[in-house]
Write an enzyme that holds these catalytic residues in place. Structure first.
Site, PDB file in Angstrom:
ATOM      1  CG  HIS A 209      75.361  43.385  -4.915  1.00 38.82           C
ATOM      2  ND1 HIS A 209      76.073  43.281  -6.087  1.00 38.82           N
ATOM      3  CD2 HIS A 209      76.103  42.751  -3.980  1.00 38.82           C
ATOM      4  CE1 HIS A 209      77.189  42.618  -5.876  1.00 38.82           C
ATOM      5  NE2 HIS A 209      77.242  42.279  -4.611  1.00 38.82           N
TER       6      HIS A 209
ATOM      7  CB  SER B  83      81.359  41.112  -8.492  1.00 38.83           C
ATOM      8  OG  SER B  83      80.319  41.725  -7.769  1.00 38.83           O
TER       9      SER B  83
END
Ligand code: PAF
Length: 281
Positions: free
Chosen positions: A37, A187
């Site tokens: 990210h 994640s």
């Protein structure tokens, strides 16, 4: 860095930048941020005057039995990371703020690119992504939006959505960030046990071996079968292994650039990865 949790608050924060015709860069995320990210945010920082990141775990892109309830929510930690990497505004709305308490009446189906691969395994997933990304684009009104190539099919769905609906935003795809052992950052890696985490880089390992075998002239179908065998032997339960061309059209031989796609479960964790393989005659 400012944090906004309402659409109104975000508009008030962005209005001066809009009035000054500043270039707004946008990175939509579901939080639990990692280096992947952050690389999107850095790219946005390079190209844009104002960088907005959203954190919103979007309920309508999760199917029944998927991990919506357990999806890691780490807003405070995310917010520190974003401030360090130069994000200007964090938009972290509630589900109520995004969808109210009405059922969501409008649906968006992007068509062929959203069928097959993850679209076949996760019914309705890309429709949910298309709705939330459209809403977020309308709320933020960015000039550029940044998405990771790990979710290659998602990136193609969004490119098609933007083209088909004439959305005034340029979509930028950013290469996959990997751990040192090759595991694509996600994640969901946080769900893996220590032993599973040791095994997980096999996905990238088998993709790299497959690339070598293709360049050595082995038949595509044999190479795909070898990936399946290697992953199954290592303890994965394979969802799919496929080769497509970069536009996601089906291919049956290696006579053009390819993307190799893998989705596989390790214990309860579903991992995806892909590798772009260049063709040279
Ligand atoms: O890739 C993601 O994290 C999500 O699918 C996205 C694009 C933020 C939409 O919820």
């Amino acid at each position: 860095m400012k944090t906004e949790t309402t659409i109104q608050g975000l508009s008030a924060s962005l209005n001066p930048a809009r009035a000054a015709r500043k270039i707004i860069g946008f990175v939509p995320t579901m939080g639990n941020l990692h280096e992947g990210h952050l690389s999107l945010v850095r790219e946005a920082r390079k190209l844009c005057d104002v960088v907005v990141v959203s954190i919103f775990v979007n309920p309508i892109q999760f199917g029944p039995g998927e991990d919506f309830d357990n999806y890691p929510r780490t807003l405070e930690q995310d917010s520190h990371l974003l401030a360090e990497v130069g994000c200007d505004i964090l938009f972290a709305p509630s589900v109520e703020q995004m969808y109210g308490n009405r059922p969501n009446l409008t649906s968006i189906s992007v068509g062929e690119v959203s069928s097959g691969l993850c679209g076949a395994q996760r019914q309705g997933h890309f429709d949910g992504v298309a709705v939330v990304v459209t809403k977020l684009f309308n709320i933020v009104q960015p000039g550029f939006a940044f998405f990771g190539q790990k979710d290659y099919q998602q990136l193609m769905v969004i490119r098609q959505l933007v083209r088909d609906l004439n959305m005034p935003v340029e979509v930028i795809g950013v290469p996959i960030s990997r751990a040192e052992d090759g595991l694509a950052l996600s994640s969901r890696n946080g769900y893996l046990s220590d032993a599973e985490r040791q095994t997980a880089p096999e996905i990238y390992g088998t993709l790299k071996t497959a690339e070598e075998h293709l360049h050595q002239g082995q038949a595509l179908q044999d190479v795909l079968a070898q990936i399946r065998t290697s992953l199954t032997d290592a303890g994965f339960v394979v969802d799919y292994i496929e080769a497509r061309n970069p536009k996601l059209q089906m291919v049956d031989r290696f006579d053009q650039d390819l993307v190799l796609f893998v989705a596989a479960k390790l214990g309860k964790t579903r991992l995806i990865d892909n590798l772009q393989v260049k063709y040279s005659a």
